[in-house]
Design an enzyme around this catalytic site. Structure first.
Site, PDB file in Angstrom:
ATOM      1  N   GLU A  92       0.831  -1.209   0.000  1.00 58.91           N
ATOM      2  CA  GLU A  92       0.000   0.000   0.000  1.00 58.91           C
ATOM      3  C   GLU A  92       0.869   1.265   0.000  1.00 58.91           C
ATOM      4  O   GLU A  92       0.748   2.132   0.871  1.00 58.91           O
ATOM      5  CB  GLU A  92      -0.979  -0.016   1.173  1.00 58.91           C
ATOM      6  CG  GLU A  92      -2.013  -1.127   1.046  1.00 58.91           C
ATOM      7  CD  GLU A  92      -3.125  -1.062   2.093  1.00 58.91           C
ATOM      8  OE1 GLU A  92      -3.103  -0.172   2.967  1.00 58.91           O
ATOM      9  OE2 GLU A  92      -4.029  -1.917   2.028  1.00 58.91           O
ATOM     10  N   GLU A  95      -5.076  -8.671  -0.725  1.00 54.02           N
ATOM     11  CA  GLU A  95      -5.923  -8.370   0.432  1.00 54.02           C
ATOM     12  C   GLU A  95      -7.357  -8.234  -0.067  1.00 54.02           C
ATOM     13  O   GLU A  95      -7.646  -7.365  -0.906  1.00 54.02           O
ATOM     14  CB  GLU A  95      -5.483  -7.087   1.150  1.00 54.02           C
ATOM     15  CG  GLU A  95      -4.166  -7.220   1.891  1.00 54.02           C
ATOM     16  CD  GLU A  95      -3.837  -6.013   2.768  1.00 54.02           C
ATOM     17  OE1 GLU A  95      -4.780  -5.336   3.241  1.00 54.02           O
ATOM     18  OE2 GLU A  95      -2.630  -5.761   2.968  1.00 54.02           O
TER      19      GLU A  95
END
Length: 519
Positions: free
Chosen positions: A178, A309
């Site tokens: 991220e 994810e």
């Protein structure tokens, strides 16, 4: 009496499509809440049966899923994790504060050697996520060498000093996590340059070929994906993309409402239920969008899309640490998983890996532990019922679903959900069909035309509950478990017809699998 809805499906069982990688059924373990400590790892002195501290009931349960890979150590934690803190004698390992998840002390007792031992017990391939946000190129390069290099160099000698002679095989490496957020709040173009740099120094060692995964977008940020693809191949270039990294990640979580008010895992309305499943079905549109961008720069699908994810995210259970992200897991969560897998199967040409968040005690977990008790969640059972799809070839399902949609909500919150989801695959003559009826109250009849072969020895299983909020918990671990299913019939065909007619009666809010042989 409930209304009987009907759909038709055509499947050509002799025309297999792309292979459904077993790695689509991957898992994720972060140093977050009770995922590692109390979940996977209880320490060697625990009364709970363990091997060198690794909890054996968790290992046994996950092995039954044919767990293909495990991502570690994060997540946001990965970009504050310095791997050398987690090797050597445990009493000499420095402690740190886990500022991302609850401000608790991390003692680093579960580190590189413990993770590799866990993967060996699970029979799973390791997916190591490196530190780009607060680390260095050298730090990550040395981690690759420590784990995978043979011969003689400083990292090999360090590994041997810590008790491991032979290198491990570690195929999957994440280049940060991220990077647009907790991994550094970077701009896409800046991160793309960093990803190329880090990937350059993460080298194949001793026959261990790395599959490097760049930290990709969240949700519908197609511009981020485009920046990463541009870093591999100019637009319109027909050459093979440059191999700095072989995959690009994507993160997408399913919520019923806004981020600041996600709602309860167990106390929800029927409209909340439908909104959740509509959000889950949006995965199809999101994968298609990122795939279209990637196709512009990589028409041969050489670069994989890795959804490392995904899953549901609810408000934490009352009375628990907000930073631990512990939530219950109901039939609603299981149906999110079944529908998501159908979507992954349809995108198997581009989507090569996925990792549900997370495996134990965090978010949409497979397993919940409380002391020495272990509970398999409804989502766990979807993984188990679907494991026959791993490394099978996807079969296109042509659905006619007129009349199988459900309107929900009012005014600006009104929406419509297609309530039937189906996927099918074949491997070595074994056929597996997965069907989900998302309608909370009405059954549906599905009439299959299975063409191109003879299907025999069909058996069925079903996962459902008395109510859509049904769940398992300590003291009641089997409230939602698979059962045998006989709500299907095989129709007679005219002499000489090549194929099978199959009718399936799906109850409301249910997931069904049918397994058989194709000849």
């Amino acid at each position: 009496m409930p209304t009987r809805r009907t759909a038709r499906a055509v499947v050509n069982v002799d025309l297999p499509g792309p292979q459904i990688s077993r790695h689509l059924y991957g898992h994720f373990a972060e140093h977050l809440g009770r995922c590692i400590y109390g979940g996977f790892y209880v320490g060697p002195d625990s009364d709970i049966p363990n091997e060198a501290g690794i909890r054996l009931d968790v290992v046994e349960a996950l092995r039954a899923l044919n767990i293909p890979n495990l991502r570690w150590p994060g997540g946001c934690f990965a970009d504050e994790y310095h791997w050398k803190d987690g090797i050597g004698p445990k009493d000499e390992r420095p402690t740190m504060i886990n500022t991302n998840w609850g401000d608790v002390e991390e003692n680093n007792h579960f580190g590189t050697h413990e993770f590799m031992a866990l993967c060996e017990l699970l029979g799973a391939e390791p997916y190591v996520n490196g530190n780009v946000g607060s680390g260095t190129v050298r730090e990550m390069s040395e981690w690759v060498e420590y784990l995978t290099r043979d011969g003689d160099n400083p990292m090999v000698r360090l590994r041997r000093a810590n008790g491991r002679e032979a290198p491990w095989r570690v195929p999957f490496w994440g280049i940060g996590n991220e990077a647009w957020g907790c991994g550094g709040n970077m701009r896409a173009e800046h991160y793309a340059d960093l990803a190329r740099r880090y990937a350059t120094y993460c080298r194949d060692q001793a026959g261990n070929k790395l599959y490097r995964i760049a930290a990709g977008a969240h949700d519908r940020d197609y511009a981020w994906t485009e920046a990463l693809m541009k870093a591999l191949n100019p637009l319109g270039c027909t050459n093979r993309p440059r191999g700095y990294y072989q995959g690009i990640s994507l993160h997408y979580y399913t919520l019923a409402g806004p981020w600041h008010a996600k709602g309860s895992a167990t106390d929800f309305t029927e409209d909340d239920y439908y909104r959740t499943l509509a959000a889950a079905r949006a995965m199809d549109e999101i994968l298609a969008g990122h795939s279209r961008v990637m196709d512009c720069y990589d028409s041969g699908a050489q670069v994989g899309l890795v959804v490392d994810e995904w899953g549901t995210w609810w408000d934490v259970e009352p009375g628990t640490n907000p930073g631990f992200l512990f939530q219950q897991n109901t039939l609603r969560d299981a149906l999110v998983a079944s529908v998501t897998f159908d979507i992954f199967h349809q995108h198997a040409r581009r989507v090569v890996m996925a990792n549900i968040a997370q495996t134990v005690n965090v978010l949409q977990a497979m397993l919940l532990t409380e002391g020495n008790q272990l509970v398999r969640t409804p989502t766990y059972h979807v993984f188990e019922m679907n494991k026959g799809h791993q490394d099978a070839h996807n079969l296109s399902v042509h659905l006619s679903t007129e009349g199988t949609s459900r309107a929900y909500g009012e005014g600006e919150l009104r929406g419509e959900l297609e309530t039937l989801s189906v996927s099918a695959s074949v491997k070595d003559g074994d056929l597996l069909v997965s069907l989900t009826n998302l309608d909370a109250g009405e059954p549906v009849t599905v009439n299959f035309d299975l063409r191109g072969g003879v299907v025999a020895d069909l058996t069925g299983r079903i996962l459902t509950a008395a109510a859509i909020d049904g769940h398992n918990r300590p003291g009641e671990p089997d409230a939602v478990v698979p059962a045998s299913f006989d709500g299907f019939t095989v129709a007679d065909r005219e002499a000489g017809a090549f194929g099978v007619g199959l009718t399936v009666e799906l109850p409301p809010h249910s997931f069904v699998t049918l397994a058989g042989r194709v000849g």
